[in-house]
Motif scaffolding. Sequence first.
Motif, PDB file in Angstrom:
ATOM      1  N   GLY A 208     -20.504  -4.989   9.487  1.00 33.82           N
ATOM      2  CA  GLY A 208     -19.763  -5.978  10.244  1.00 33.82           C
ATOM      3  C   GLY A 208     -18.328  -5.565  10.500  1.00 33.82           C
ATOM      4  N   SER A 209     -17.771  -6.053  11.616  1.00 34.80           N
ATOM      5  CA  SER A 209     -16.352  -5.847  11.908  1.00 34.80           C
ATOM      6  C   SER A 209     -15.517  -6.711  10.977  1.00 34.80           C
ATOM      7  N   MET A 210     -14.320  -6.218  10.612  1.00 31.50           N
ATOM      8  CA  MET A 210     -13.522  -6.954   9.632  1.00 31.50           C
ATOM      9  C   MET A 210     -12.071  -6.479   9.633  1.00 31.50           C
ATOM     10  N   ASN A 211     -11.206  -7.347   9.128  1.00 31.42           N
ATOM     11  CA  ASN A 211      -9.872  -6.912   8.726  1.00 31.42           C
ATOM     12  C   ASN A 211     -10.032  -6.046   7.483  1.00 31.42           C
ATOM     13  N   PHE A 212      -9.257  -4.978   7.389  1.00 33.50           N
ATOM     14  CA  PHE A 212      -9.369  -4.042   6.266  1.00 33.50           C
ATOM     15  C   PHE A 212      -7.945  -3.668   5.864  1.00 33.50           C
ATOM     16  N   GLY A 213      -7.336  -4.523   5.053  1.00 36.09           N
ATOM     17  CA  GLY A 213      -5.909  -4.412   4.781  1.00 36.09           C
ATOM     18  C   GLY A 213      -5.556  -3.399   3.706  1.00 36.09           C
ATOM     19  N   LEU A 214      -4.949  -2.314   4.133  1.00 38.80           N
ATOM     20  CA  LEU A 214      -4.459  -1.294   3.200  1.00 38.80           C
ATOM     21  C   LEU A 214      -2.943  -1.361   3.011  1.00 38.80           C
ATOM     22  N   TYR A 215      -2.271  -2.119   3.842  1.00 38.10           N
ATOM     23  CA  TYR A 215      -0.807  -2.096   3.862  1.00 38.10           C
ATOM     24  C   TYR A 215      -0.152  -2.537   2.559  1.00 38.10           C
ATOM     25  N   PRO A 216      -0.777  -3.382   1.690  1.00 41.36           N
ATOM     26  CA  PRO A 216      -0.106  -3.692   0.420  1.00 41.36           C
ATOM     27  C   PRO A 216       0.139  -2.476  -0.463  1.00 41.36           C
ATOM     28  N   MET A 217      -0.591  -1.393  -0.240  1.00 41.22           N
ATOM     29  CA  MET A 217      -0.376  -0.192  -1.042  1.00 41.22           C
ATOM     30  C   MET A 217       0.970   0.459  -0.768  1.00 41.22           C
ATOM     31  N   LEU A 218       1.596   0.121   0.348  1.00 34.90           N
ATOM     32  CA  LEU A 218       2.930   0.656   0.620  1.00 34.90           C
ATOM     33  C   LEU A 218       3.936   0.238  -0.447  1.00 34.90           C
ATOM     34  N   ASP A 219       3.761  -0.940  -1.006  1.00 36.39           N
ATOM     35  CA  ASP A 219       4.673  -1.396  -2.060  1.00 36.39           C
ATOM     36  C   ASP A 219       4.440  -0.644  -3.365  1.00 36.39           C
ATOM     37  N   ARG A 220       3.206  -0.239  -3.600  1.00 39.78           N
ATOM     38  CA  ARG A 220       2.873   0.450  -4.854  1.00 39.78           C
ATOM     39  C   ARG A 220       3.126   1.947  -4.777  1.00 39.78           C
ATOM     40  N   PHE A 221       3.125   2.489  -3.569  1.00 41.57           N
ATOM     41  CA  PHE A 221       3.309   3.934  -3.388  1.00 41.57           C
ATOM     42  C   PHE A 221       4.397   4.166  -2.339  1.00 41.57           C
ATOM     43  N   PRO A 222       5.664   3.985  -2.692  1.00 42.32           N
ATOM     44  CA  PRO A 222       6.736   4.090  -1.693  1.00 42.32           C
ATOM     45  C   PRO A 222       7.061   5.527  -1.294  1.00 42.32           C
ATOM     46  N   ASP A 223       6.699   6.498  -2.139  1.00 39.85           N
ATOM     47  CA  ASP A 223       7.085   7.886  -1.878  1.00 39.85           C
ATOM     48  C   ASP A 223       5.902   8.665  -1.287  1.00 39.85           C
ATOM     49  N   LEU A 224       5.710   8.514  -0.003  1.00 40.66           N
ATOM     50  CA  LEU A 224       4.616   9.186   0.681  1.00 40.66           C
ATOM     51  C   LEU A 224       5.129  10.454   1.367  1.00 40.66           C
ATOM     52  N   LYS A 225       4.384  11.540   1.220  1.00 38.99           N
ATOM     53  CA  LYS A 225       4.857  12.843   1.690  1.00 38.99           C
ATOM     54  C   LYS A 225       4.712  13.014   3.202  1.00 38.99           C
ATOM     55  N   HIS A 226       3.662  12.436   3.763  1.00 41.43           N
ATOM     56  CA  HIS A 226       3.328  12.689   5.163  1.00 41.43           C
ATOM     57  C   HIS A 226       3.551  11.429   5.993  1.00 41.43           C
ATOM     58  N   LYS A 227       4.099  11.621   7.187  1.00 45.03           N
ATOM     59  CA  LYS A 227       4.341  10.479   8.051  1.00 45.03           C
ATOM     60  C   LYS A 227       3.065   9.722   8.381  1.00 45.03           C
ATOM     61  N   TRP A 228       1.962  10.437   8.556  1.00 45.03           N
ATOM     62  CA  TRP A 228       0.711   9.769   8.926  1.00 45.03           C
ATOM     63  C   TRP A 228       0.287   8.756   7.872  1.00 45.03           C
ATOM     64  N   GLU A 229       0.603   9.016   6.600  1.00 49.83           N
ATOM     65  CA  GLU A 229       0.178   8.116   5.536  1.00 49.83           C
ATOM     66  C   GLU A 229       0.796   6.727   5.714  1.00 49.83           C
ATOM     67  N   ARG A 230       2.085   6.695   5.946  1.00 55.93           N
ATOM     68  CA  ARG A 230       2.758   5.402   6.134  1.00 55.93           C
ATOM     69  C   ARG A 230       2.254   4.703   7.396  1.00 55.93           C
ATOM     70  N   ASP A 231       2.117   5.452   8.483  1.00 60.22           N
ATOM     71  CA  ASP A 231       1.627   4.867   9.733  1.00 60.22           C
ATOM     72  C   ASP A 231       0.215   4.314   9.557  1.00 60.22           C
ATOM     73  N   TYR A 232      -0.615   5.052   8.843  1.00 64.94           N
ATOM     74  CA  TYR A 232      -2.009   4.672   8.627  1.00 64.94           C
ATOM     75  C   TYR A 232      -2.107   3.379   7.813  1.00 64.94           C
ATOM     76  N   LEU A 233      -1.338   3.297   6.738  1.00 62.44           N
ATOM     77  CA  LEU A 233      -1.376   2.106   5.889  1.00 62.44           C
ATOM     78  C   LEU A 233      -0.765   0.902   6.603  1.00 62.44           C
ATOM     79  N   GLU A 234       0.385   1.096   7.216  1.00 59.64           N
ATOM     80  CA  GLU A 234       1.041  -0.009   7.919  1.00 59.64           C
ATOM     81  C   GLU A 234       0.178  -0.479   9.095  1.00 59.64           C
TER      82      GLU A 234
END
Length: 310
Positions: free
Chosen positions: A114-140
């Motif tokens: 089924g189609s659904m919301n799939f929220g990964l963005y709360p992980m940005l608060d737990r992992f603030p030091d991301l090495k690659h730009k794509w990681e932040r864009d992907y989560l946000e």
Amino acid sequence: MTKSKKVIITCAVTGSIHTPSMSPHLPVTAAAIAEAAIGAAEAGAAIVHLHARDPKDGRPDQSPEAFLPFLQIIKQRSNCVVNLTTGGAATMTIEERLKPASQFKPEVASLNMGSMNFGLYPMLDRFPDLKHKWERDYLEGSRDRIFKNTFADIEMILTRCAANGTRFEIECYDIGHLYTLAHFADRGVIKPPFLVQSVFGILGGIGPHPEDVMMMKRTADRLFGADYHWSVLGAGRHQLAIAAQSAAMGGHVRIGLEDSLWAGPGRLATSNAEQVRSVRQIIEGLGLAVATPEDARSTLELKGADAVAF
């Protein structure tokens, strides 16, 4: 507790949820994914659920060329059942997501119901030091992204993969997904036995409370009776607790770094095999036996490793 039976352990070794900056132990390269899968199988996983990643920066990669190197290594060195994702990542088209399973004709492929919301963005608060730009864009980006699995998408995957003799890990993130499976079963588009993988704790799906787990099981029992095998995965810190509940209720389990990076409070798992050993200890502590790959093939009525295209 239900009568004793062998419990199938599926290990999802890398996935597309977590990003490489979150853990140094997350497999990224083809060699690392192969070693992770083989190690998980040696620890007791009958099935390995596989995604691929770009070796340069770890982003999800659903091209068949990214899968082939580790598929060949795994087949040479292990008898485990190989399960290829058709979920890929929520940023991909359905055609992109289907390519590896369509080309390699595995014994098992995953299928989101089924189609659904799939929220990964709360992980940005737990992992603030991301090495690659794509990681932040992907989560946000998951804040405003739908993981698309329409009725047409599902039927296309069912039809194309079933024509190759592939069976499915039916991923159900909520009660309505069970009814969608029943819809396709009633139409004869999918044949039993069904491996129903109930997913708990993803933001956008059903929660991880024990009552949520019970409700999914009761609903699946009512809809499918003896025509299905129940398995669970718990996201993050809920992984082992939900696995224990499933095993005690007669179900199967899925673990792995796709679903949780953790081995305990504040302690990263150093490998997928470590998580397999932990859940195996729980299963055997309940007086149950762990299924071998051949047990899983027999239970799920799979076509066998000699009938795949890799």
